[in-house]
Design an enzyme around this catalytic site. Structure first.
Site, short mmCIF file in Angstrom:
data_model
loop_
_atom_site.label_atom_id
_atom_site.label_comp_id
_atom_site.label_asym_id
_atom_site.label_seq_id
_atom_site.Cartn_x
_atom_site.Cartn_y
_atom_site.Cartn_z
N TYR A 1 1.03 -1.24 -0.10
CA TYR A 1 0.02 0.14 -0.08
C TYR A 1 0.67 1.21 -0.19
O TYR A 1 1.52 1.81 0.93
CB TYR A 1 -0.95 -0.11 1.15
CG TYR A 1 -1.88 1.07 1.59
CD1 TYR A 1 -2.02 2.14 0.75
CD2 TYR A 1 -2.49 1.19 2.93
CE1 TYR A 1 -2.94 3.31 1.10
CE2 TYR A 1 -3.37 2.06 3.11
CZ TYR A 1 -3.54 3.09 2.26
OH TYR A 1 -4.60 4.17 2.63
N LYS B 1 -1.56 -1.28 -4.12
CA LYS B 1 -2.24 -0.14 -3.98
C LYS B 1 -1.68 1.22 -4.24
O LYS B 1 -0.96 1.46 -3.15
CB LYS B 1 -3.28 -0.31 -2.64
CG LYS B 1 -3.92 0.96 -2.14
CD LYS B 1 -4.96 0.31 -1.19
CE LYS B 1 -5.36 1.62 -0.46
NZ LYS B 1 -5.80 2.90 -0.84
#
Lengths: 303, 303, 303, 303
Positions: free
Chosen positions: C140, C170
């Site tokens: 992320y 992400k």
């Protein structure tokens, strides 16, 4: 390297006097110079940040310097700031400074295109310093304005090899560890001019013996007192005067910083410096009223 | 507000050709202009960041523009970048651009002293735009270079009230939300020129119809193909060409960025732009060999 | 590397429902899950930034995940965010996610002590990903929150050697060039989940096929419409929906950002998420009135 | 507000001893405490940045504190750092600190979600400080790690209204003007603990009488000498010792900073602190050799 006279004491970064329409008000410089003499200030730094150099044309910068040299009449040192993003302009200004009779020259780093290495910065300054070979050359380090954060110690050591008249640095940055390091570099071979008025005691504690500042213009006694107290090891007094300085700086920050707020204070003390050129916003009438009041509250006018 | 012809297509931010000693090599501009025509490029943006404007004197900027206008012979639009930290210089350049026959003018924000508000930025630009009242005026927004991060949408809306010829913005920033916002502001009243070549599909997806870039100079077909594919809704093709662009940009970043690396590529494709002025470091012989190899690897010279 | 099912479509970064006293309101999760199913959303990202993970204890994070897995009943994917500055806590959360039946795991980089190199980041994540070896692991990437700006492409390529279940990233950052680069890395070996809702068309234009966002929670149709229009090459429609998204994001920014403002919108649409834990300030009664009005003005409630 | 005993002298920010596998090596704390006593240090700041608090579990933090309180046997002050992004964890740690017999508590600001205003920061700290109502509470200001740059003076003044046991601030920031301002706020009502070892003379010059630092752990005499020299107004000596400190800090920066490099030095002086937890990279064998050499060069082991 030649042995230049060491700079000691306070150097005022001068404001550029302007008429209401923004034209340079050269005639004020004579009075301003007398104010410097009366203040006990050792020198001036002309057309630096405080002098709004980026808002001035090359021709204006030359004329302003000529007026200062003439007005000084040898009573204080005149350092010409010759910095510019444009190296060729900078070289011209440096040569002019030498011809005009300035005591020294200084230059900020180019900030739009930033030198990628110390080597590039040295390359940029080399012809600038060489254009005034008999004068001491000072690197004006001010990362908060230029975004250039190269090692100053490395610059001084490597720069000395290529710039014989490199005398030192006007250090306007809050990395006091690096500042201390520069002061003691090569057994004190370089002059390090303290650049943040609001923490002058810190620079002096680390060994600086000179400072360049804008608030020295209108509060010289505060700083002369700091210098004296520190020399005498009287930290309590030095600290008390430094707190006065901090109060003053808090006021100018409130009014947009040292150039905008400082210029307004110059007007209040009777040196007609006028307003700033854009993009620094004009100082409004009501702001003067408010500024006067704030200065009164911190005892600026005496008690 | 007058209804200006909308800018469409690609505008190349031109490099400033220089001799080995750094003097301007004006004679190259004729060949360069022909290259632009042959490339299918719609216009040029002269003496912007790519053109090293901060390293040029005012006189040089004027002459470079004159050469471009003359060489263009109406075959493509010539936009003069007139930005400067010095508003008075900017006004002169703007007036000169109008007199010289430029198609439009643009200006970056002053970055040493930063405008504290949109209002100050408008005040700064007002006389600049007014000095070329018949030409469209573009605000050149590039916070990564200037450190000025004011709201562009607010600038356009409020600026329009005081700057009748404000046409739009050259948007060189990665805040694509704001860019999208500006494109749709007041029902599309403003032209928003996409400024980051490596993400042109993104700007086009948001509705931009024109771009200003430095890599258009040497890779025009990549971008013309992106424009065409996006118009046809052929995202797969657009994306494939964008990836070619990204590969090119990765190479120039490796060589110090769009000005330094790009100028070297211009030399390789036969437009003798020379090197950059300091503080951008000289391009070494071995770097040219390495660059040639890197370009070959990404298929720059065709397959 | 195993061939994981590719993530496609929209993944909602869930809010953590709380009682007025700040305790977790687990009972809401069932209704929230039904809302997700009804919305056409493909998955949820639990206890990420939107879920205020740094304000939750490890035990709370476990229980929240358990509730989501149970409530999902296989109708949508549940990705557990297991990131923490504390690697040992992260490992525990990852193992728990696998045991609980999460579909995948993701982790943000540690941000207080920042990994000094890609290698250190890989070293940090290795045992975390290994604790859920059968699940896809997503990095992320969100430099605006962590201050960690390491090369994502380098992380993916080198990380793959040591983390067999590394599936992708992400990508919540505005460096769309790097994002495009990651999408096409190794012929599309990695999944790149678009992370900034307000510029979804940009990510899709560059080749992304999935997004993780917080505004998907309350405006799913806007984004589903963007996805559909982009698939059909209908840029004009995609753009129009993106502009609706931008209007929504402008509103949440006005109310303190995606977590604070978004949670308030959830309450308005009937999913009782309550307020945020400090240091995110409580949402005042009058703010709700103002928010309702702002949403009405941008047509949030339909026309 | 209660009148707390003023903190004077040096407080060492302790390292957390760890085994090679990363587990806490509690047994070292006894020897470490004796080292503190022998050094002439006045107190310890436990589980702060130097102690890698973000890499520790709540349970570990409690146990480490218990060991320190026990080992101190009242011979020096033990301040518990209880900061966390998670307010509830912070409250628990604060209560535990009071129960355990810590002398005071301190807390850094939450840094992932940043308080948007001084008011939010006060709201965040209020229950934390209230959980140890009899102990002095110190705000640990360190913007370089947290990104939280709220006015400290404003925090102290407004915070005092809601946090009766707010004693002052551990000021680890280079805004020495603000530090000076805080020292003199309300006639010196707040304790301001100097936080940057490499510029201790600056803080003392401004009036600080105490410091918290990590290099005090292994170079206590350097700083005790600085304190003594400054008290006596012997600036030359203070400066000379400060330069020794700067040399030490240059070395630890070379090895990754105060935590990574400092922990390695602790091992060299015989307090087995081991390595750091990730994401701080392991210290390699060859690095120890090099570090030993660097320390020798600056005279760390005496002359």
């Amino acid at each position: 390297m030649k042995n230049y006279q060491k700079l000691k004491g306070l150097v005022a970064a001068t404001f550029t006097p302007m008429y209401p329409n923004g034209d340079i008000h050269y005639a004020v410089i004579g009075q301003y110079a007398q104010h410097i003499v009366d203040s006990g200030i050792s020198g001036v730094f002309v057309c630096g940040t405080t002098g709004e150099f980026t808002s001035l044309t090359t021709e204006e910068r030359k004329q302003i310097l000529e007026h200062w040299v003439k007005a000084a009449r040898g009573r204080f040192k005149v350092i010409a700031h010759v910095g510019s993003d444009n190296q060729r302009e900078s070289v011209k200004l440096s040569r002019h400074a030498a011809e005009t009779g300035a005591w020294g020259v200084g230059s900020i780093a180019p900030g739009f295109f930033k030198p990628a290495s110390v080597r590039d910065l040295i390359g940029f300054f080399k012809p600038v310093a060489a254009a005034a070979p008999e004068l001491p050359f000072y690197y004006y380090n001010m990362p908060s304005m230029t975004g250039v954060s190269l090692s100053v110690a490395q610059f001084l050591q490597e720069g000395k090899q290529e710039i014989p008249n490199l005398a030192g640095v006007k250090y306007t940055h809050n990395n006091l560890m690096e500042m201390g390091d520069c002061i003691h570099l090569d057994d004190g071979a370089f002059e390090v001019l303290h650049g943040y008025d609001e923490m002058l005691v810190c620079g002096l504690a680390l060994g600086a013996v000179a400072g360049v500042g804008s608030t020295y213009n209108y509060s010289p006694s505060v700083y002369l007192n700091i210098m004296k107290a520190m020399e005498e090891g009287d930290l309590a007094s030095a600290r008390a005067f430094q707190m006065q300085s901090i109060e003053i700086v808090k006021v100018i920050i409130k009014y947009g910083g040292g150039v905008r707020g400082g210029k307004a204070i110059m007007n209040l003390i009777g040196i007609e410096c006028g307003g700033c050129r854009l993009p620094i916003a004009p100082f409004e009438k009501e702001e003067y009223d408010s500024l006067r009041k704030d200065l009164k509250e911190i005892g600026f006018w005496g008690k």
